[in-house]
Design a protein around this motif. Structure first.
Motif, PDB file in Angstrom:
ATOM      1  N   VAL A  76       0.838  -1.205   0.000  1.00 35.95           N
ATOM      2  CA  VAL A  76       0.000   0.000   0.000  1.00 35.95           C
ATOM      3  C   VAL A  76       0.874   1.256   0.000  1.00 35.95           C
ATOM      4  O   VAL A  76       0.638   2.194  -0.770  1.00 35.95           O
ATOM      5  CB  VAL A  76      -0.960  -0.004   1.219  1.00 35.95           C
ATOM      6  N   ILE A  77       1.912   1.277   0.828  1.00 35.81           N
ATOM      7  CA  ILE A  77       2.810   2.438   0.876  1.00 35.81           C
ATOM      8  C   ILE A  77       3.551   2.594  -0.450  1.00 35.81           C
ATOM      9  O   ILE A  77       3.707   3.700  -0.958  1.00 35.81           O
ATOM     10  CB  ILE A  77       3.810   2.302   2.040  1.00 35.81           C
ATOM     11  N   GLY A  78       3.999   1.482  -1.032  1.00 34.38           N
ATOM     12  CA  GLY A  78       4.761   1.524  -2.276  1.00 34.38           C
ATOM     13  C   GLY A  78       3.988   2.105  -3.446  1.00 34.38           C
ATOM     14  O   GLY A  78       4.516   2.930  -4.194  1.00 34.38           O
ATOM     15  N   VAL A  79       2.738   1.695  -3.626  1.00 34.60           N
ATOM     16  CA  VAL A  79       1.975   2.194  -4.770  1.00 34.60           C
ATOM     17  C   VAL A  79       1.470   3.609  -4.555  1.00 34.60           C
ATOM     18  O   VAL A  79       1.115   4.292  -5.511  1.00 34.60           O
ATOM     19  CB  VAL A  79       0.796   1.258  -5.144  1.00 34.60           C
ATOM     20  N   SER A  80       1.465   4.089  -3.302  1.00 30.76           N
ATOM     21  CA  SER A  80       0.997   5.451  -3.064  1.00 30.76           C
ATOM     22  C   SER A  80       2.144   6.453  -2.951  1.00 30.76           C
ATOM     23  O   SER A  80       1.996   7.604  -3.349  1.00 30.76           O
ATOM     24  CB  SER A  80       0.124   5.515  -1.809  1.00 30.76           C
ATOM     25  N   GLU A  81       3.314   6.047  -2.399  1.00 31.26           N
ATOM     26  CA  GLU A  81       4.407   6.990  -2.172  1.00 31.26           C
ATOM     27  C   GLU A  81       5.720   6.612  -2.855  1.00 31.26           C
ATOM     28  O   GLU A  81       6.518   7.470  -3.135  1.00 31.26           O
ATOM     29  CB  GLU A  81       4.694   7.098  -0.663  1.00 31.26           C
ATOM     30  N   GLN A  82       6.015   5.381  -3.058  1.00 31.88           N
ATOM     31  CA  GLN A  82       7.265   4.792  -3.552  1.00 31.88           C
ATOM     32  C   GLN A  82       8.333   4.753  -2.463  1.00 31.88           C
ATOM     33  O   GLN A  82       8.350   5.575  -1.560  1.00 31.88           O
ATOM     34  CB  GLN A  82       7.828   5.524  -4.772  1.00 31.88           C
ATOM     35  N   PHE A  83       9.203   3.782  -2.580  1.00 35.29           N
ATOM     36  CA  PHE A  83      10.332   3.632  -1.675  1.00 35.29           C
ATOM     37  C   PHE A  83      11.578   4.170  -2.364  1.00 35.29           C
ATOM     38  O   PHE A  83      11.696   4.121  -3.581  1.00 35.29           O
ATOM     39  CB  PHE A  83      10.540   2.160  -1.296  1.00 35.29           C
ATOM     40  N   LYS A  84      12.531   4.669  -1.569  1.00 38.06           N
ATOM     41  CA  LYS A  84      13.737   5.272  -2.123  1.00 38.06           C
ATOM     42  C   LYS A  84      14.946   4.795  -1.330  1.00 38.06           C
ATOM     43  O   LYS A  84      14.912   4.771  -0.102  1.00 38.06           O
ATOM     44  CB  LYS A  84      13.640   6.792  -2.053  1.00 38.06           C
ATOM     45  N   ILE A  85      16.012   4.417  -2.039  1.00 44.25           N
ATOM     46  CA  ILE A  85      17.285   4.055  -1.429  1.00 44.25           C
ATOM     47  C   ILE A  85      18.361   4.894  -2.103  1.00 44.25           C
ATOM     48  O   ILE A  85      18.386   5.020  -3.325  1.00 44.25           O
ATOM     49  CB  ILE A  85      17.590   2.552  -1.585  1.00 44.25           C
ATOM     50  N   VAL A  86      19.246   5.471  -1.291  1.00 43.49           N
ATOM     51  CA  VAL A  86      20.341   6.289  -1.806  1.00 43.49           C
ATOM     52  C   VAL A  86      21.655   5.575  -1.506  1.00 43.49           C
ATOM     53  O   VAL A  86      21.915   5.189  -0.361  1.00 43.49           O
ATOM     54  CB  VAL A  86      20.335   7.692  -1.163  1.00 43.49           C
ATOM     55  N   LEU A  87      22.474   5.371  -2.549  1.00 42.87           N
ATOM     56  CA  LEU A  87      23.791   4.756  -2.402  1.00 42.87           C
ATOM     57  C   LEU A  87      24.855   5.799  -2.693  1.00 42.87           C
ATOM     58  O   LEU A  87      24.738   6.560  -3.658  1.00 42.87           O
ATOM     59  CB  LEU A  87      23.951   3.585  -3.383  1.00 42.87           C
ATOM     60  N   ASN A  88      25.901   5.842  -1.870  1.00 42.27           N
ATOM     61  CA  ASN A  88      27.019   6.762  -2.069  1.00 42.27           C
ATOM     62  C   ASN A  88      28.244   5.971  -2.493  1.00 42.27           C
ATOM     63  O   ASN A  88      28.574   4.959  -1.874  1.00 42.27           O
ATOM     64  CB  ASN A  88      27.325   7.538  -0.782  1.00 42.27           C
ATOM     65  N   LEU A  89      28.943   6.443  -3.527  1.00 45.87           N
ATOM     66  CA  LEU A  89      30.169   5.811  -4.002  1.00 45.87           C
ATOM     67  C   LEU A  89      31.344   6.553  -3.393  1.00 45.87           C
ATOM     68  O   LEU A  89      31.603   7.701  -3.748  1.00 45.87           O
ATOM     69  CB  LEU A  89      30.237   5.856  -5.533  1.00 45.87           C
ATOM     70  N   ASN A  90      32.044   5.920  -2.444  1.00 45.47           N
ATOM     71  CA  ASN A  90      33.184   6.545  -1.768  1.00 45.47           C
ATOM     72  C   ASN A  90      34.464   5.892  -2.234  1.00 45.47           C
ATOM     73  O   ASN A  90      34.665   4.702  -2.038  1.00 45.47           O
ATOM     74  CB  ASN A  90      33.077   6.390  -0.246  1.00 45.47           C
ATOM     75  N   GLY A  91      35.332   6.657  -2.837  1.00 43.87           N
ATOM     76  CA  GLY A  91      36.620   6.159  -3.296  1.00 43.87           C
ATOM     77  C   GLY A  91      37.138   7.028  -4.421  1.00 43.87           C
ATOM     78  O   GLY A  91      36.360   7.662  -5.141  1.00 43.87           O
ATOM     79  N   VAL A  92      38.448   7.047  -4.601  1.00 47.47           N
ATOM     80  CA  VAL A  92      39.056   7.849  -5.651  1.00 47.47           C
ATOM     81  C   VAL A  92      38.703   7.250  -7.008  1.00 47.47           C
ATOM     82  O   VAL A  92      38.965   6.075  -7.270  1.00 47.47           O
ATOM     83  CB  VAL A  92      40.585   7.913  -5.472  1.00 47.47           C
ATOM     84  N   GLY A  93      38.069   8.041  -7.858  1.00 51.38           N
ATOM     85  CA  GLY A  93      37.711   7.583  -9.190  1.00 51.38           C
ATOM     86  C   GLY A  93      36.436   6.766  -9.259  1.00 51.38           C
ATOM     87  O   GLY A  93      36.078   6.286 -10.331  1.00 51.38           O
ATOM     88  N   TYR A  94      35.729   6.576  -8.152  1.00 51.71           N
ATOM     89  CA  TYR A  94      34.476   5.824  -8.175  1.00 51.71           C
ATOM     90  C   TYR A  94      33.392   6.719  -8.764  1.00 51.71           C
ATOM     91  O   TYR A  94      33.132   7.805  -8.265  1.00 51.71           O
ATOM     92  CB  TYR A  94      34.077   5.389  -6.775  1.00 51.71           C
ATOM     93  N   ARG A  95      32.768   6.262  -9.851  1.00 47.53           N
ATOM     94  CA  ARG A  95      31.749   7.036 -10.543  1.00 47.53           C
ATOM     95  C   ARG A  95      30.629   6.122 -11.001  1.00 47.53           C
ATOM     96  O   ARG A  95      30.824   4.921 -11.204  1.00 47.53           O
ATOM     97  CB  ARG A  95      32.334   7.729 -11.777  1.00 47.53           C
ATOM     98  N   GLY A  96      29.479   6.717 -11.238  1.00 46.14           N
ATOM     99  CA  GLY A  96      28.346   5.994 -11.784  1.00 46.14           C
ATOM    100  C   GLY A  96      27.682   6.799 -12.871  1.00 46.14           C
ATOM    101  O   GLY A  96      27.765   8.031 -12.886  1.00 46.14           O
ATOM    102  N   ALA A  97      27.022   6.113 -13.799  1.00 46.98           N
ATOM    103  CA  ALA A  97      26.287   6.775 -14.880  1.00 46.98           C
ATOM    104  C   ALA A  97      25.188   5.833 -15.349  1.00 46.98           C
ATOM    105  O   ALA A  97      25.307   4.613 -15.233  1.00 46.98           O
ATOM    106  CB  ALA A  97      27.210   7.131 -16.028  1.00 46.98           C
ATOM    107  N   VAL A  98      24.120   6.420 -15.871  1.00 44.99           N
ATOM    108  CA  VAL A  98      23.022   5.639 -16.439  1.00 44.99           C
ATOM    109  C   VAL A  98      23.024   5.842 -17.944  1.00 44.99           C
ATOM    110  O   VAL A  98      23.030   6.970 -18.435  1.00 44.99           O
ATOM    111  CB  VAL A  98      21.664   6.089 -15.853  1.00 44.99           C
ATOM    112  N   GLN A  99      23.048   4.723 -18.700  1.00 44.55           N
ATOM    113  CA  GLN A  99      22.958   4.770 -20.156  1.00 44.55           C
ATOM    114  C   GLN A  99      21.852   3.819 -20.582  1.00 44.55           C
ATOM    115  O   GLN A  99      22.035   2.606 -20.576  1.00 44.55           O
ATOM    116  CB  GLN A  99      24.272   4.363 -20.804  1.00 44.55           C
ATOM    117  N   GLY A 100      20.706   4.387 -20.910  1.00 44.69           N
ATOM    118  CA  GLY A 100      19.563   3.569 -21.307  1.00 44.69           C
ATOM    119  C   GLY A 100      19.077   2.719 -20.137  1.00 44.69           C
ATOM    120  O   GLY A 100      18.701   3.232 -19.093  1.00 44.69           O
ATOM    121  N   LYS A 101      19.103   1.400 -20.311  1.00 51.16           N
ATOM    122  CA  LYS A 101      18.669   0.476 -19.260  1.00 51.16           C
ATOM    123  C   LYS A 101      19.849  -0.137 -18.515  1.00 51.16           C
ATOM    124  O   LYS A 101      19.732  -1.198 -17.911  1.00 51.16           O
ATOM    125  CB  LYS A 101      17.806  -0.644 -19.855  1.00 51.16           C
ATOM    126  N   LEU A 102      21.018   0.523 -18.575  1.00 54.55           N
ATOM    127  CA  LEU A 102      22.209   0.029 -17.894  1.00 54.55           C
ATOM    128  C   LEU A 102      22.717   1.049 -16.883  1.00 54.55           C
ATOM    129  O   LEU A 102      22.729   2.251 -17.149  1.00 54.55           O
ATOM    130  CB  LEU A 102      23.337  -0.260 -18.891  1.00 54.55           C
TER     131      LEU A 102
END
Length: 178
Positions: A76-102
């Motif tokens: 019930v909570i999920g379909v009305s509000e959505q759940f959210k998780i935040v991840l932090n990348l800690n480290g020299v040169g650690y990066r993330g990117a979204v390309q399409g479905k990847l």
């Protein structure tokens, strides 16, 4: 009787709950979720509340009582509000990117890591080091976050790795810190 199981589940106005035998479907602004309830539990809709009742009292049924109440509440909570998780990348040169479905992560390996994003999960990368995950299904969201984190769990010496937001890594002294 389970203390959690006894609590009613409040249904918001924009959420529709339907029963088809043991099948329960919850529809809302952010999606539709389905679940199957065991025969030993009865679900009733009273006013704007869902109430889960037991047919018989045993240790197993009391455990299932609280479990399925929590699962339905998360639906019930999920379909009305959505759940959210935040991840932090800690480290020299650690990066993330979204390309399409990847989701492409650079985590200090000789190659970038490509993780396929499930359809029901939305991923957003902020400032290359913060990954926001959102979904209406709490179970799938947690599983996907754990799958990402498994590539670089936080290590206790320098604190590098993939951390959940607000997570504190207990640090160890190195060789010289006898």
């Amino acid at each position: 009787m389970s203390r959690i199981g006894k609590l009613p589940i409040k249904i918001p106005t924009n959420v529709d709950v339907t029963f088809n035998g043991p099948e329960i479907t919850v529809k809302g602004k952010f999606g539709t979720l389905n679940n199957t309830i065991p025969d030993i539990l009865n679900v009733e809709k009273v006013d704007d509340n869902l109430i889960i009742k037991l047919q018989q009292q045993t240790n197993k049924t009391r455990a299932l009582h609280g479990l399925y109440r929590s699962l339905l509440n998360n639906m019930v909570i999920g379909v009305s509000e959505q759940f959210k998780i935040v991840l932090n990348l800690n480290g020299v040169g650690y990066r993330g990117a979204v390309q399409g479905k990847l989701l492409i992560l650079n985590l200090g390996f000789s190659h970038p890591i490509e993780i396929e994003i499930p359809d029901e999960i939305t991923v957003e990368v902020i400032k290359n080091t913060t990954v926001n995950l959102q979904s209406c299904n709490k179970e799938d969201l947690g599983l996907f976050a754990a799958k990402i984190r498994a590539w670089r769990p936080p290590e206790p010496y320098k604190g590098k790795g993939i951390l959940y937001e607000g997570e504190i890594v207990k640090r160890k002294a190195g060789k010289s810190g006898k």
